[in-house]
Write a protein that holds these residues in place. Structure first.
Motif, short mmCIF file in Angstrom:
data_model
loop_
_atom_site.label_atom_id
_atom_site.label_comp_id
_atom_site.label_asym_id
_atom_site.label_seq_id
_atom_site.Cartn_x
_atom_site.Cartn_y
_atom_site.Cartn_z
N UNK A 83 0.85 -1.19 0.00
CA UNK A 83 0.00 0.00 0.00
C UNK A 83 0.88 1.24 0.00
N UNK A 84 0.59 2.17 -0.89
CA UNK A 84 1.36 3.41 -0.96
C UNK A 84 0.43 4.60 -1.12
N UNK A 85 0.90 5.74 -0.63
CA UNK A 85 0.14 6.99 -0.75
C UNK A 85 0.94 7.95 -1.63
N UNK A 86 0.28 8.48 -2.66
CA UNK A 86 0.87 9.47 -3.55
C UNK A 86 0.07 10.76 -3.38
N UNK A 147 -6.73 -7.65 2.62
CA UNK A 147 -6.26 -7.34 3.97
C UNK A 147 -5.87 -5.88 4.12
N UNK A 148 -5.64 -5.19 3.01
CA UNK A 148 -5.19 -3.79 3.06
C UNK A 148 -6.35 -2.80 3.07
N UNK A 151 -6.56 -0.80 6.35
CA UNK A 151 -5.44 0.13 6.45
C UNK A 151 -5.64 1.32 5.51
N UNK A 152 -6.16 1.06 4.32
CA UNK A 152 -6.42 2.14 3.37
C UNK A 152 -7.48 3.10 3.94
N UNK A 153 -8.50 2.54 4.60
CA UNK A 153 -9.52 3.38 5.23
C UNK A 153 -8.89 4.25 6.32
N UNK A 154 -8.01 3.67 7.12
CA UNK A 154 -7.34 4.43 8.18
C UNK A 154 -6.53 5.58 7.60
N UNK A 155 -5.85 5.33 6.48
CA UNK A 155 -5.07 6.38 5.84
C UNK A 155 -5.98 7.51 5.36
#
Length: 217
Positions: A83-86, A147-148, A151-155
């Motif tokens: 998972x990455x954030x741009x 599974x991610x 985590x994506x929602x938390x981000x």
């Protein structure tokens, strides 16, 4: 710019999931907004939208948002499930660099059009996962990608807090749509019962070297 100032009011925020849930990990973005809508209550200034593969039809929504969060499956060239954030100016450039599907071409056009109109959101945040499988028609998210989703929602919630928006959890939330993940999984036949790579009769003819008809194509 005058038109943009007229139509954009306050800190309007669009949280957008793009992709196609019928093609395995392509559905990541859609599943993320589904989970966000089911599990969290957000103020009126936040629009949570399943953008599917709508392409330029999403321009009216993007062009009136001051802040934009996008969930999508992205080819980072990393291990599946990464998972990455741009953020910022890197978002349109990154989505145009490694296209995996037509919906990404369409969304790059949305961002380009919004930019030409002077209506690109001031803040851009892309939350993307490296897919494992995209060629499984009717298949679901692979385990490392599914599974991610939390985590994506938390981000996304962290980014919303940075923009001054607090989300309230919904107790006992359950997505009732027949395409919601649990319902979709319960009603989907396994790969042995439903071929997802093509009609077995057609594939057998191809393997034997027989010509195909236009109807079979």
């Amino acid at each position: 710019m005058v038109e943009r100032e007229r139509i954009v009011t306050g800190d309007s925020i669009l949280v957008l999931g793009i992709g196609n849930l019928l093609w395995a990990d392509e559905g990541f973005g859609v599943r993320c907004v589904e989970a966000l809508q089911a599990g969290w209550r957000l103020p009126e200034q936040v629009t949570v939208l399943d953008g599917g593969t709508q392409g330029l039809y999403l321009l009216p929504y993007v062009s009136v948002a001051r802040h934009l969060i996008v969930f999508d499956a992205i080819d980072y060239g990393l291990a599946p499930g990464t998972l990455r954030v741009i953020e910022g100016d890197d978002v349109p450039r990154f989505m145009g660099a490694k296209k995996m599907s037509l919906h990404q071409t369409g969304f790059q056009e949305v961002l380009s059009s919004a930019m030409l109109l002077g209506a690109l959101p001031e803040s851009l945040c892309l939350i993307g996962v490296q897919p494992r499988e995209l060629e499984d028609y009717g298949g679901s998210l692979r385990p490392e990608v599914r599974a991610r989703v939390p985590e994506a929602i938390d981000l996304a919630l962290a980014r919303l807090r940075a923009w001054g928006v607090e989300a309230a959890p919904v107790a006992g939330a359950d997505a009732a749509s027949p395409l919601a993940l649990d319902a979709y999984e319960a009603g989907r036949p396994d790969a042995a019962a439903a071929c997802r790579t093509g009609d077995a009769r057609f594939l057998a003819r191809m393997a034997a070297g027989h010509p195909t008809t236009d109807a079979e194509r």
